[in-house]
Scaffold this motif. Structure first.
Motif, PDB file in Angstrom:
ATOM      1  N   ASN A 137     -24.092 -33.429   1.860  1.00 13.53           N
ATOM      2  CA  ASN A 137     -22.666 -33.387   1.596  1.00 13.53           C
ATOM      3  C   ASN A 137     -22.413 -33.570   0.096  1.00 13.53           C
ATOM      4  OD1 ASN A 137     -19.949 -34.298   1.188  1.00 13.53           O
ATOM      5  ND2 ASN A 137     -19.816 -34.574   3.414  1.00 13.53           N
ATOM      6  N   GLU A 174     -19.813 -34.327  -1.530  1.00 13.08           N
ATOM      7  CA  GLU A 174     -18.994 -35.491  -1.899  1.00 13.08           C
ATOM      8  C   GLU A 174     -19.851 -36.749  -2.057  1.00 13.08           C
ATOM      9  OE1 GLU A 174     -15.916 -35.164  -2.899  1.00 13.08           O
ATOM     10  OE2 GLU A 174     -16.126 -33.035  -2.453  1.00 13.08           O
ATOM     11  N   THR A 175     -20.881 -36.858  -1.200  1.00  4.78           N
ATOM     12  CA  THR A 175     -21.766 -38.028  -1.289  1.00  4.78           C
ATOM     13  C   THR A 175     -22.486 -38.043  -2.629  1.00  4.78           C
ATOM     14  OG1 THR A 175     -22.128 -37.736   1.075  1.00  4.78           O
ATOM     15  CG2 THR A 175     -23.620 -39.237  -0.064  1.00  4.78           C
ATOM     16  N   LYS A 196     -21.542 -36.465  -5.374  1.00  7.73           N
ATOM     17  CA  LYS A 196     -20.563 -36.649  -6.451  1.00  7.73           C
ATOM     18  C   LYS A 196     -20.314 -38.138  -6.700  1.00  7.73           C
ATOM     19  CE  LYS A 196     -17.913 -32.409  -5.636  1.00  7.73           C
ATOM     20  NZ  LYS A 196     -16.623 -31.850  -5.185  1.00  7.73           N
ATOM     21  N   LYS A 197     -20.253 -38.882  -5.615  1.00 10.26           N
ATOM     22  CA  LYS A 197     -20.002 -40.322  -5.748  1.00 10.26           C
ATOM     23  C   LYS A 197     -21.146 -40.980  -6.528  1.00 10.26           C
ATOM     24  CE  LYS A 197     -18.079 -43.990  -2.899  1.00 10.26           C
ATOM     25  NZ  LYS A 197     -17.812 -44.463  -1.566  1.00 10.26           N
ATOM     26  N   GLN A 198     -22.355 -40.584  -6.191  1.00 11.65           N
ATOM     27  CA  GLN A 198     -23.528 -41.140  -6.891  1.00 11.65           C
ATOM     28  C   GLN A 198     -23.480 -40.819  -8.386  1.00 11.65           C
ATOM     29  OE1 GLN A 198     -26.869 -39.371  -4.880  1.00 11.65           O
ATOM     30  NE2 GLN A 198     -26.502 -40.498  -2.985  1.00 11.65           N
ATOM     31  N   GLU A 213     -16.697 -38.380  -8.206  1.00 10.62           N
ATOM     32  CA  GLU A 213     -16.045 -38.186  -6.915  1.00 10.62           C
ATOM     33  C   GLU A 213     -14.593 -37.736  -7.097  1.00 10.62           C
ATOM     34  OE1 GLU A 213     -17.166 -41.027  -8.170  1.00 10.62           O
ATOM     35  OE2 GLU A 213     -16.121 -42.782  -7.378  1.00 10.62           O
ATOM     36  N   GLY A 214     -14.148 -36.954  -6.159  1.00  8.12           N
ATOM     37  CA  GLY A 214     -12.767 -36.480  -6.196  1.00  8.12           C
ATOM     38  C   GLY A 214     -12.552 -35.296  -7.126  1.00  8.12           C
ATOM     39  N   ARG A 215     -13.584 -34.848  -7.807  1.00 13.93           N
ATOM     40  CA  ARG A 215     -13.439 -33.706  -8.710  1.00 13.93           C
ATOM     41  C   ARG A 215     -13.983 -32.448  -8.027  1.00 13.93           C
ATOM     42  NH1 ARG A 215     -12.196 -35.463 -14.020  1.00 13.93           N
ATOM     43  NH2 ARG A 215     -11.619 -33.268 -14.274  1.00 13.93           N
ATOM     44  N   ALA A 242     -24.064 -31.522  -6.039  1.00 10.53           N
ATOM     45  CA  ALA A 242     -22.682 -31.974  -6.223  1.00 10.53           C
ATOM     46  C   ALA A 242     -21.737 -30.829  -6.596  1.00 10.53           C
ATOM     47  CB  ALA A 242     -22.640 -33.030  -7.325  1.00 10.53           C
ATOM     48  N   ASP A 263     -19.524 -27.421  -6.447  1.00 10.79           N
ATOM     49  CA  ASP A 263     -18.755 -26.611  -5.487  1.00 10.79           C
ATOM     50  C   ASP A 263     -18.945 -25.125  -5.772  1.00 10.79           C
ATOM     51  OD1 ASP A 263     -17.236 -28.692  -3.916  1.00 10.79           O
ATOM     52  OD2 ASP A 263     -16.691 -29.265  -5.961  1.00 10.79           O
TER      53      ASP A 263
END
Lengths: 443, 127
Positions: A218, A220-221, A223-225, A229-231, A318, A320
């Motif tokens: 995923n 999003e997971t 991205k958080k690392q 995140e949220g971008r 990460a 998209d």
């Protein structure tokens, strides 16, 4: 040259244990009887790879490290010999499997390297060809090496020019005469070699560019690392040079940001060392100026260093939308695009030859070169339709999966074995070698 | 796209069949290794591994099968492969492991080869 003696731990690492396997699950160091048994069972084929090699930073060096490493995992009792193409007046701390160097402009070193191979247990030579890494006009010094060699040669072509100069064409044709097989990474390259260069069809084999073994995660997971995140992430990676056309992707960002204010374009990788020697960081400075002029400071980020494979895969996972805005339409391969496919990304690319082929059948979107507007429109289209994006990613991943290094390594090993079995000279025919890509079509 | 490894055990014969499907690689082979070890813990030292459903296998997957064979053999048993899978067959041939890990056409033939091996071993011991 005798095979290097490997410790049980090295063998475990190479063949038996998966990375991350818990201790004790693989072979025990004391299990020497089984090692001896396997040593007698497993096929052995010592291969020499002639190419640039890390720590030198370029796509071919990375390719050679990945290919030779993937092959070695299947033939752990065989020698992996690297003959590194080195620039003059430089010194590199090569790993121990680099047994010999060819100095780019030193003709004698090409002959010495051929003698080294001829006098060794090396069964076949894998040559990575790109005009620029060899010395002489259009890199013609490599012919001295090949003409002196008495072992089967498999040449992987990283560039196949649609309209070559006279000397460039002559060199490829001569390599075609001397080599037992010529590997290209797309069907279009195969067609060009046969039709434009007159290389016999039986010598040309298509094996895709390898990609890392990545299981989809995923975004999003990840991205958080990475703290993003949220971008909405768009990215490009690789050694920076003007031919990458990064400015066209940056100029596409205002339109994308208007629709997706959280969009961020990551430009990953340092400036190509050769470019840096020539013009310093002026291209990167120009890109930074464009970012500033367009007020995109919050929407474009650079990571100006050579990324490890793990870092690269994390950034790709990460991502998209991956973008290759390259401006050379003749480009016949791209490691970065292959990697993005391997990670199952939605991809936008200018329509250079390699991209045309690998992104066909809905595996990505093609745009014209030098056209920011089209890049922006394509990104908006992909990001606006999550279902279609997921379908594109799945198609990309399926294609990339078949091109995983562990599959590509088997393609090459199969080719090496067939050539070594059928001949000891350059006139061997390659027949019946089908790529895993073809085999996997029924999957 | 499913890249997971799926395992199913078929015990309709005296020799269990482990059906393997999906990708057997560095990320998934631990699951296969654990399944093979659980057979040994349960005292089953002969097993057929059906690889018809395997999409891709890397050297880690291959190593896991060889490791399983080794453990079975340590207990006077064996491991045989079954199923039609050109990708697995090619890896076995290219590496030379087809000399110890033969790919049989079907589960029945693979099980027969294990029984034959056992009979040969017993005969050798009595002689």
């Amino acid at each position: 040259m005798a095979a290097e003696k490997k410790t049980p731990e090295e063998l475990e690492d190479m063949l038996i244990s998966a990375p991350g396997a818990s201790a004790g699950d693989g072979w025990k160091p004391e299990d020497l009887r089984m090692f001896t048994f396997l040593q007698g069972i497993l096929n052995r084929i010592d291969i020499a790879y002639v190419a640039t090699y890390p720590p030198q930073q370029c796509g071919i060096a990375t390719f050679t490290r990945d290919l030779s490493g993937a092959i070695s995992k299947y033939v752990p009792f065989s020698d992996r010999v690297i003959i590194a193409m080195a620039e003059e007046l430089t010194i590199e701390q090569y790993p121990k499997n680099v047994k010999c160097c060819i100095r780019k402009g030193d003709k004698q070193s090409y002959l010495d390297a051929a003698d080294f191979v001829n006098d060794s247990s090396i069964a076949a030579v894998s040559l990575q060809h790109e005009y620029g890494i060899f010395g002489g006009p259009d890199g013609e010094y490599i012919l001295d090496f090949l003409e002196r060699l008495k072992k089967p040669i498999i040449t992987t072509l990283h560039t196949v020019l649609f309209s070559p100069g006279q000397n460039q064409k002559r060199i490829v044709q001569r390599i075609g005469e001397l080599a037992s097989a010529m590997v290209v990474m797309v069907q279009m390259g195969k067609d060009m070699l046969i039709n434009n260069y007159g290389i016999p069809a039986h010598k040309v084999v298509m094996i895709p560019h390898g990609v890392p073994n990545v299981h989809r995660v995923n975004a999003e997971t990840v991205k958080k690392q990475l703290g993003i995140e949220g971008r909405t992430i768009l990215s490009s990676f690789g050694l920076l040079s003007r031919g990458k056309g990064i400015e066209y992707a940056i100029r596409a960002m205002p339109a994308i940001v208007e629709k997706f204010p959280d969009a961020m374009y990551l430009v990953l990788g340092e400036t190509h060392p050769g470019v840096r020697n020539y013009e310093g960081e002026s291209y990167r400075q120009e890109l930074l100026q464009i970012v500033s002029d367009l007020g995109l400071q919050n929407n474009v980020r650079f990571n100006n260093r050579y990324l490890t494979l793990e870092e690269l895969v994390n950034y790709l996972c990460a991502t998209d939308v991956y973008v290759t805005p390259y401006i050379n339409r003749d480009q016949i391969t791209s490691g970065t695009l292959a990697y993005a496919l391997g990670c199952g990304k939605a991809i936008i690319s200018t329509d250079y030859l390699y991209a045309q082929e690998v992104l066909s059948e809905g595996r990505g979107m093609l745009v014209d070169v030098l056209d920011s507007e089209q890049i922006g429109a394509a990104a908006i289209k992909i990001l606006s339709d999550p279902v279609a994006k997921e379908e594109m990613e799945t198609r990309a991943y399926k294609y990339g999966r078949r091109a995983a290094w562990f599959n590509v390594a088997i393609d090459y090993l199969n080719l090496f074995h067939k050539l070594c079995a059928s001949c000891r000279g350059p006139e061997a025919a390659v027949t019946g070698t089908t790529s895993i890509l073809d085999q996997g079509k029924s999957n | 796209m499913d890249t997971d490894l799926n395992l199913a055990i078929n015990r309709t014969s005296d020799i269990p069949v482990l059906d393997v499907s999906g990708d057997v690689d560095e990320f998934t082979c631990a699951k296969l290794r654990e399944a093979l070890r659980s057979f040994i813990r349960e005292g089953e030292f002969r097993i057929v591994v059906n690889v018809s459903g395997v999409k891709f296998m890397d050297s880690s997957g291959l190593g896991t099968l060889v490791g399983g064979l080794r453990r079975m053999m340590e207990n006077n048993g064996g491991l045989a492969l079954s199923g039609t899978n050109s990708q697995v067959e090619r890896i076995l041939t290219v590496t030379g492991l087809d000399r110890i890990l033969k790919l049989h056409n079907d589960d029945y033939t693979a099980a027969c080869s294990l029984r034959t091996q056992e009979e040969e071993r017993k005969t050798a011991v009595t002689q």
